[in-house]
Design a protein around this motif. Sequence first.
Motif, PDB file in Angstrom:
ATOM      1  N   ASP A  33      43.062  41.631  43.567  1.00 37.17           N
ATOM      2  CA  ASP A  33      43.901  42.755  43.989  1.00 37.17           C
ATOM      3  C   ASP A  33      43.549  44.033  43.235  1.00 37.17           C
ATOM      4  OD1 ASP A  33      45.211  41.080  45.727  1.00 37.17           O
ATOM      5  OD2 ASP A  33      46.947  40.758  44.421  1.00 37.17           O
ATOM      6  N   GLU A  34      43.243  43.887  41.951  1.00 40.47           N
ATOM      7  CA  GLU A  34      42.981  45.062  41.114  1.00 40.47           C
ATOM      8  C   GLU A  34      41.620  45.686  41.391  1.00 40.47           C
ATOM      9  OE1 GLU A  34      42.959  46.322  36.350  1.00 40.47           O
ATOM     10  OE2 GLU A  34      43.587  44.309  36.978  1.00 40.47           O
ATOM     11  N   PHE A  35      40.619  44.842  41.692  1.00 36.74           N
ATOM     12  CA  PHE A  35      39.253  45.358  41.770  1.00 36.74           C
ATOM     13  C   PHE A  35      38.624  45.260  43.161  1.00 36.74           C
ATOM     14  CE2 PHE A  35      39.814  44.010  37.308  1.00 36.74           C
ATOM     15  CZ  PHE A  35      39.671  45.245  36.713  1.00 36.74           C
ATOM     16  N   GLY A  36      39.432  44.990  44.175  1.00 39.14           N
ATOM     17  CA  GLY A  36      38.923  45.028  45.533  1.00 39.14           C
ATOM     18  C   GLY A  36      38.052  43.846  45.904  1.00 39.14           C
ATOM     19  N   ALA A  37      38.303  42.692  45.308  1.00 44.73           N
ATOM     20  CA  ALA A  37      37.570  41.479  45.642  1.00 44.73           C
ATOM     21  C   ALA A  37      38.427  40.617  46.570  1.00 44.73           C
ATOM     22  CB  ALA A  37      37.204  40.717  44.375  1.00 44.73           C
ATOM     23  N   ILE A  38      37.894  39.483  46.939  1.00 50.27           N
ATOM     24  CA  ILE A  38      38.589  38.562  47.836  1.00 50.27           C
ATOM     25  C   ILE A  38      39.031  37.339  47.043  1.00 50.27           C
ATOM     26  CG2 ILE A  38      38.363  37.095  49.887  1.00 50.27           C
ATOM     27  CD1 ILE A  38      36.171  39.043  50.850  1.00 50.27           C
ATOM     28  N   TRP A  39      40.308  37.057  47.107  1.00 51.60           N
ATOM     29  CA  TRP A  39      40.843  35.908  46.385  1.00 51.60           C
ATOM     30  C   TRP A  39      40.547  34.628  47.154  1.00 51.60           C
ATOM     31  CZ3 TRP A  39      46.294  33.779  47.179  1.00 51.60           C
ATOM     32  CH2 TRP A  39      46.514  32.672  46.346  1.00 51.60           C
ATOM     33  N   VAL A  40      39.970  33.667  46.469  1.00 51.58           N
ATOM     34  CA  VAL A  40      39.690  32.359  47.045  1.00 51.58           C
ATOM     35  C   VAL A  40      40.697  31.374  46.462  1.00 51.58           C
ATOM     36  CG1 VAL A  40      38.017  30.483  47.253  1.00 51.58           C
ATOM     37  CG2 VAL A  40      37.246  32.867  47.334  1.00 51.58           C
ATOM     38  N   LYS A  41      41.557  30.859  47.313  1.00 55.44           N
ATOM     39  CA  LYS A  41      42.614  29.960  46.846  1.00 55.44           C
ATOM     40  C   LYS A  41      42.081  28.573  46.559  1.00 55.44           C
ATOM     41  CE  LYS A  41      47.308  28.430  48.003  1.00 55.44           C
ATOM     42  NZ  LYS A  41      48.396  28.501  49.011  1.00 55.44           N
ATOM     43  N   ASP A  42      41.138  28.123  47.388  1.00 59.26           N
ATOM     44  CA  ASP A  42      40.578  26.776  47.249  1.00 59.26           C
ATOM     45  C   ASP A  42      39.076  26.851  47.480  1.00 59.26           C
ATOM     46  OD1 ASP A  42      39.689  24.038  47.980  1.00 59.26           O
ATOM     47  OD2 ASP A  42      41.818  23.570  47.820  1.00 59.26           O
ATOM     48  N   LEU A  43      38.303  26.159  46.661  1.00 65.50           N
ATOM     49  CA  LEU A  43      36.844  26.198  46.792  1.00 65.50           C
ATOM     50  C   LEU A  43      36.361  25.701  48.150  1.00 65.50           C
ATOM     51  CD1 LEU A  43      35.681  25.047  43.234  1.00 65.50           C
ATOM     52  CD2 LEU A  43      35.368  27.294  44.279  1.00 65.50           C
ATOM     53  N   GLU A  44      37.152  24.884  48.792  1.00 62.38           N
ATOM     54  CA  GLU A  44      36.762  24.377  50.118  1.00 62.38           C
ATOM     55  C   GLU A  44      36.607  25.511  51.129  1.00 62.38           C
ATOM     56  OE1 GLU A  44      35.839  21.437  51.491  1.00 62.38           O
ATOM     57  OE2 GLU A  44      35.672  20.744  49.416  1.00 62.38           O
TER      58      GLU A  44
END
Length: 256
Positions: A33-44
């Motif tokens: 959220d802070e740096f404009g990336a994409i959060w991946v909740k699960d490695l799958e």
Amino acid sequence: MARALIPGFIQNSQDCEFLIFTPSGSKAKSFADEFGAIWVKDLEELRNTHIDYLWACFKPQQLKQVALEIDFLTHPYLTIVSLLAGSDAKALTEFLSTDQIIRIMPNTPAQVGLGVNALYKTKTVHQDKWTAFWQAFNTSGINTVFENEDDIDTITPFSGSGPAYFFEVARILIEDMKARGIDGALAHQMVAGTIEGAGRMLSENSDAETLRNNVTSKNGVTYEALESFKESGMEEMFNRAIERAYQRTLELKGSK
């Protein structure tokens, strides 16, 4: 360390997506959220995703377990960017199934654009991957690429751990000033400014000993403090501490 380096790399990279994962999830989400990336909740979620660079920013002791969890991501063109102390290119290649290895021994002042970072890359890193990485990474601080990978282990107790030594000295000075009645905020400001100014002088001169001598008058205030350091064996103490840190680096390398 990841927080010190990756935000600048993201900012200086063009036409790239950055995917962030941590086991707990919360830190990754906050970072994304802070740096404009994409959060991946699960490695799958990444199973059918092509990854060009994989930043390894976990504890060195976790390498084997992490390798098992991301085995579906590995491919020969994948470039590993490793911040793992003591994990050499051979171990990274063995566990992560690629010989495209870039190792970084960073230090936390990278957060303010003043990092002193030691790097090593395997000769097998594709030139286009290295060029793209270097253009995004080498934008601030002092970044040195070493030809001998063993130099990364040598550097680790100095530039890697070094900021902690200065912070500890600062803590001692601040606490002593407070005990003598100086306001805590003022003590912090004065010690921080003293270290910053001394560091600036050192960066503009080649000889720390001369700078030290310039501050020291025979039988003066500074002289008495330095004599106490000498009587206490401060230099030997530092040498022992550095050696212990270096040996711990080698232990981590051998624990894979």
